[in-house]
Design a protein around this motif. Structure first.
Motif, PDB file in Angstrom:
ATOM      1  N   ARG A  21      61.044  40.791  41.010  1.00  0.00           N
ATOM      2  CA  ARG A  21      60.140  40.153  40.066  1.00  0.00           C
ATOM      3  C   ARG A  21      59.199  39.224  40.843  1.00  0.00           C
ATOM      4  N   TYR A  22      57.901  39.375  40.597  1.00  0.00           N
ATOM      5  CA  TYR A  22      56.883  38.599  41.301  1.00  0.00           C
ATOM      6  C   TYR A  22      56.301  37.526  40.384  1.00  0.00           C
ATOM      7  N   PHE A  23      56.111  36.335  40.940  1.00  0.00           N
ATOM      8  CA  PHE A  23      55.463  35.237  40.232  1.00  0.00           C
ATOM      9  C   PHE A  23      54.225  34.816  41.020  1.00  0.00           C
ATOM     10  N   GLU A  24      53.232  34.321  40.300  1.00  0.00           N
ATOM     11  CA  GLU A  24      52.022  33.832  40.958  1.00  0.00           C
ATOM     12  C   GLU A  24      51.285  32.916  39.978  1.00  0.00           C
ATOM     13  N   ASP A  25      50.361  32.114  40.516  1.00  0.00           N
ATOM     14  CA  ASP A  25      49.500  31.308  39.655  1.00  0.00           C
ATOM     15  C   ASP A  25      48.841  32.215  38.625  1.00  0.00           C
ATOM     16  N   GLY A  26      48.616  31.678  37.445  1.00  0.00           N
ATOM     17  CA  GLY A  26      48.087  32.490  36.355  1.00  0.00           C
ATOM     18  C   GLY A  26      46.607  32.799  36.482  1.00  0.00           C
ATOM     19  N   LEU A  27      46.148  33.711  35.649  1.00  0.00           N
ATOM     20  CA  LEU A  27      44.750  34.126  35.647  1.00  0.00           C
ATOM     21  C   LEU A  27      43.893  33.241  34.757  1.00  0.00           C
ATOM     22  N   PHE A  28      44.538  32.495  33.852  1.00  0.00           N
ATOM     23  CA  PHE A  28      43.824  31.570  32.968  1.00  0.00           C
ATOM     24  C   PHE A  28      44.373  30.170  33.253  1.00  0.00           C
ATOM     25  N   ARG A  29      44.032  29.673  34.418  1.00  0.00           N
ATOM     26  CA  ARG A  29      44.622  28.440  34.916  1.00  0.00           C
ATOM     27  C   ARG A  29      44.063  27.228  34.188  1.00  0.00           C
ATOM     28  N   PRO A  30      44.879  26.188  34.019  1.00  0.00           N
ATOM     29  CA  PRO A  30      46.241  26.015  34.548  1.00  0.00           C
ATOM     30  C   PRO A  30      47.338  26.328  33.544  1.00  0.00           C
ATOM     31  N   TYR A  31      47.023  27.094  32.486  1.00  0.00           N
ATOM     32  CA  TYR A  31      47.985  27.229  31.387  1.00  0.00           C
ATOM     33  C   TYR A  31      48.664  28.597  31.293  1.00  0.00           C
ATOM     34  N   THR A  32      48.530  29.430  32.317  1.00  0.00           N
ATOM     35  CA  THR A  32      49.268  30.694  32.313  1.00  0.00           C
ATOM     36  C   THR A  32      49.886  30.953  33.678  1.00  0.00           C
ATOM     37  N   ILE A  33      50.885  31.830  33.680  1.00  0.00           N
ATOM     38  CA  ILE A  33      51.621  32.210  34.889  1.00  0.00           C
ATOM     39  C   ILE A  33      51.659  33.731  34.953  1.00  0.00           C
ATOM     40  N   THR A  34      51.519  34.262  36.150  1.00  0.00           N
ATOM     41  CA  THR A  34      51.660  35.700  36.337  1.00  0.00           C
ATOM     42  C   THR A  34      53.123  36.028  36.619  1.00  0.00           C
ATOM     43  N   TYR A  35      53.653  36.974  35.838  1.00  0.00           N
ATOM     44  CA  TYR A  35      55.017  37.477  36.049  1.00  0.00           C
ATOM     45  C   TYR A  35      54.939  38.989  35.959  1.00  0.00           C
ATOM     46  N   ALA A  57      24.108  32.919  34.809  1.00  0.00           N
ATOM     47  CA  ALA A  57      23.929  33.988  35.794  1.00  0.00           C
ATOM     48  C   ALA A  57      23.482  35.298  35.149  1.00  0.00           C
ATOM     49  N   THR A  58      22.672  36.029  35.878  1.00  0.00           N
ATOM     50  CA  THR A  58      22.276  37.372  35.455  1.00  0.00           C
ATOM     51  C   THR A  58      23.422  38.348  35.691  1.00  0.00           C
ATOM     52  N   ALA A  59      24.155  38.129  36.769  1.00  0.00           N
ATOM     53  CA  ALA A  59      25.323  38.945  37.108  1.00  0.00           C
ATOM     54  C   ALA A  59      26.190  38.154  38.074  1.00  0.00           C
ATOM     55  N   VAL A  60      27.427  38.588  38.225  1.00  0.00           N
ATOM     56  CA  VAL A  60      28.364  37.970  39.161  1.00  0.00           C
ATOM     57  C   VAL A  60      28.852  39.045  40.118  1.00  0.00           C
ATOM     58  N   ILE A  61      28.728  38.775  41.407  1.00  0.00           N
ATOM     59  CA  ILE A  61      29.247  39.697  42.426  1.00  0.00           C
ATOM     60  C   ILE A  61      30.395  38.999  43.136  1.00  0.00           C
ATOM     61  N   THR A  62      31.543  39.631  43.141  1.00  0.00           N
ATOM     62  CA  THR A  62      32.734  39.035  43.749  1.00  0.00           C
ATOM     63  C   THR A  62      33.524  40.110  44.480  1.00  0.00           C
ATOM     64  N   ILE A  63      34.387  39.680  45.381  1.00  0.00           N
ATOM     65  CA  ILE A  63      35.305  40.639  46.003  1.00  0.00           C
ATOM     66  C   ILE A  63      36.401  40.976  45.000  1.00  0.00           C
ATOM     67  N   ASN A  64      37.179  39.965  44.605  1.00  0.00           N
ATOM     68  CA  ASN A  64      38.241  40.160  43.608  1.00  0.00           C
ATOM     69  C   ASN A  64      38.729  38.812  43.070  1.00  0.00           C
ATOM     70  N   SER A  65      37.849  37.831  43.037  1.00  0.00           N
ATOM     71  CA  SER A  65      38.220  36.486  42.623  1.00  0.00           C
ATOM     72  C   SER A  65      38.562  36.408  41.136  1.00  0.00           C
ATOM     73  N   THR A  66      39.401  35.429  40.767  1.00  0.00           N
ATOM     74  CA  THR A  66      39.680  35.185  39.344  1.00  0.00           C
ATOM     75  C   THR A  66      38.430  34.676  38.630  1.00  0.00           C
ATOM     76  N   VAL A  67      37.418  34.263  39.388  1.00  0.00           N
ATOM     77  CA  VAL A  67      36.142  33.910  38.769  1.00  0.00           C
ATOM     78  C   VAL A  67      35.577  35.110  38.021  1.00  0.00           C
ATOM     79  N   GLY A  68      35.911  36.306  38.478  1.00  0.00           N
ATOM     80  CA  GLY A  68      35.474  37.509  37.772  1.00  0.00           C
ATOM     81  C   GLY A  68      35.984  37.549  36.349  1.00  0.00           C
ATOM     82  N   ILE A  69      37.212  37.086  36.139  1.00  0.00           N
ATOM     83  CA  ILE A  69      37.779  37.043  34.791  1.00  0.00           C
ATOM     84  C   ILE A  69      37.052  36.002  33.942  1.00  0.00           C
ATOM     85  N   GLU A  70      36.753  34.850  34.541  1.00  0.00           N
ATOM     86  CA  GLU A  70      36.000  33.826  33.817  1.00  0.00           C
ATOM     87  C   GLU A  70      34.606  34.342  33.463  1.00  0.00           C
TER      88      GLU A  70
END
Length: 441
Positions: free
Chosen positions: A138-152, A344-357
């Motif tokens: 089982r893997y845990f990590e900081d959440g994608l909707f920080r600071p109120y979620t956790i990845t499990y 922004a007109t568009a967002v270019i990212t590698i794979n940041s959680t900013v993409g979700i925002e």
């Protein structure tokens, strides 16, 4: 009833202790292995082994070559950043700890291994052993909707997450509009709103104790990317940055927002096959934007925001000098990321959680790396860097699929993520995490 083994946690050393305590209250058996001196400052009622005290000359039977193929962060960091090979003595140290971990798993009849992130050498060698035994991980990590979620996740984190990639899956989801609107970036549980601010001094002191432990050989050397000097710079920079005023910028009529990521993060090492540096990210983005400007007779700019966790290591002074005369490029250090996304007109990212925002703002998002949100109709993925201008142009010319994006985010926030906070202990987080664990187990 299952036997759970918790290994190295995140910088909140109580996180795994709280989860294990909740599992014990529900009738399960929990065990913990500690590897650093700083962890001993945290007491718990869990059966615990301080692994350095059990290490001997006995080694787990694995070859050096096989160890070197594992995605171990320390090995990757040395090879990629320091341009060094991992020494034979370090590989032998991994094998000695593997022997201890293997014996502990067998002696305590462990069923489930719990890891945080998964790329530390402790995580990777334990995963290797667990896979041999067919144990659950089982893997845990900081959440994608920080600071109120956790990845499990039982599959992995980031690009390896068990998030469905089929766009039809999301089209079938029913969205509770009120819930989505009110709680996408806010907790439903009121207890989580009363969080205390994480003490940077406390985190630094715990890290210092563990570093001293490595110096006096009371615990193994855990990290190659952090030494006393690096840790001190990080602490000072973080403190000074918190007092810094926001930058003042002149808003361009059109711009592409490019959030820099931590340059030596596992996301770059393992989930970005084409872009390995922020310099390369900026170069290909600027080339693409200028190409679109020429084809479309537009004046799109590029705004880059530096990552606050990277500032103690990367000033990007040379990069800024290289683009100093380029009117297309604008750097910012401290600015509200939601404002940068909103306009922004568009967002270019590698794979940041900013993409979700950015998706939450219904922005066009283009990714250059592997990501859990690389889904048709939600983002545009560019696999060939020399084709980024075409991908950007196509993205600008088609409407944003707001319905699919909302359904995806609703699933991600309310079905996939666990509501809770990583950086301060509370009963609500432990309860929510254990509810999810037992539901899936």
């Amino acid at each position: 009833m299952a036997n759970y083994l918790f290994l190295r946690g995140n910088r909140n050393k109580r996180f795994f202790i709280d989860i294990a305590s909740e599992l014990i209250q529900r009738g399960h058996h929990c065990f913990q292995m500690k590897f650093e001196l700083g962890e001993l400052l945290f007491k718990s009622g869990i059966k615990t082994l301080y692994a350095p005290s059990a290490v001997s000359k006995k080694q787990y039977p694995i070859s050096d070559d096989e160890l070197l193929t594992l995605p171990i962060y320390n090995i990757t960091f040395k090879r990629t950043i320091l341009k060094k090979r991992t020494s034979k003595s370090e590989l032998e140290m991994y094998k000695r700890y593997m022997y201890v971990i293997d014996q502990y798993i067998k002696n305590n009849h462990i069923d489930v291994i719990c890891l945080f992130n998964g790329y530390h050498w402790i995580d990777q060698v334990t995963k290797y052993i667990a896979t041999k035994y067919g144990l659950q991980i089982r893997y845990f990590e900081d959440g994608l909707f920080r600071p109120y979620t956790i990845t499990y996740d039982s599959n992995g984190i980031n690009a390896k997450a068990s998030v469905p990639k089929d766009p039809d899956f999301y089209d079938r989801i029913e969205v509770n509009e009120e819930r989505y609107r009110k709680y996408l970036f806010h907790p439903e549980n009121a207890e989580l709103t009363h969080r205390t601010k994480e003490s940077l001094i406390k985190v630094a002191l715990i890290k210092l104790v563990s570093m001293l432990g490595a110096v006096f050989r009371l615990n193994p050397r855990l990290y190659d990317h952090i030494n006393f000097w690096e840790a001190s710079k990080y602490f000072v920079t973080k403190k000074l940055f918190s007092r810094r005023e926001e930058d003042i910028i002149d808003w361009p009529a059109e711009y592409v927002f490019v959030p820099f990521q931590v340059a030596r993060d596992s996301q770059i090492f393992y989930n970005s096959p084409n872009v390995k540096t922020m310099e390369m990210l900026l170069k290909v983005t600027v080339q693409a934007v200028k190409s679109v400007n020429e084809k479309e007779n537009r004046n799109i700019k590029v705004i880059i925001k530096e990552h606050p966790e990277d500032m103690s290591r990367n000033s990007y002074h040379d990069l800024k000098q290289a683009y100093k005369q380029d009117e297309t490029v604008l750097f910012v250090k401290k600015f509200n990321v939601h404002k940068l996304i909103k306009h922004a007109t568009a967002v270019i990212t590698i794979n940041s959680t900013v993409g979700i925002e950015a998706l939450a703002h219904h922005k066009r998002v283009i990714t250059l790396g592997n990501s859990l949100y690389n889904i048709e109709g939600i983002t545009s993925k560019c696999d060939q860097l020399d084709q980024l201008d075409e991908v950007l142009l196509q993205s600008l010319q088609k409407p944003v699929n707001t319905s699919r994006i909302d359904k995806f985010l609703y699933y991600l926030r309310f079905k996939y993520q666990v509501e809770g906070t990583i950086n301060f202990p509370n009963k609500a987080t432990a309860k929510n995490v254990v509810d999810r664990m037992l539901l899936e187990d």
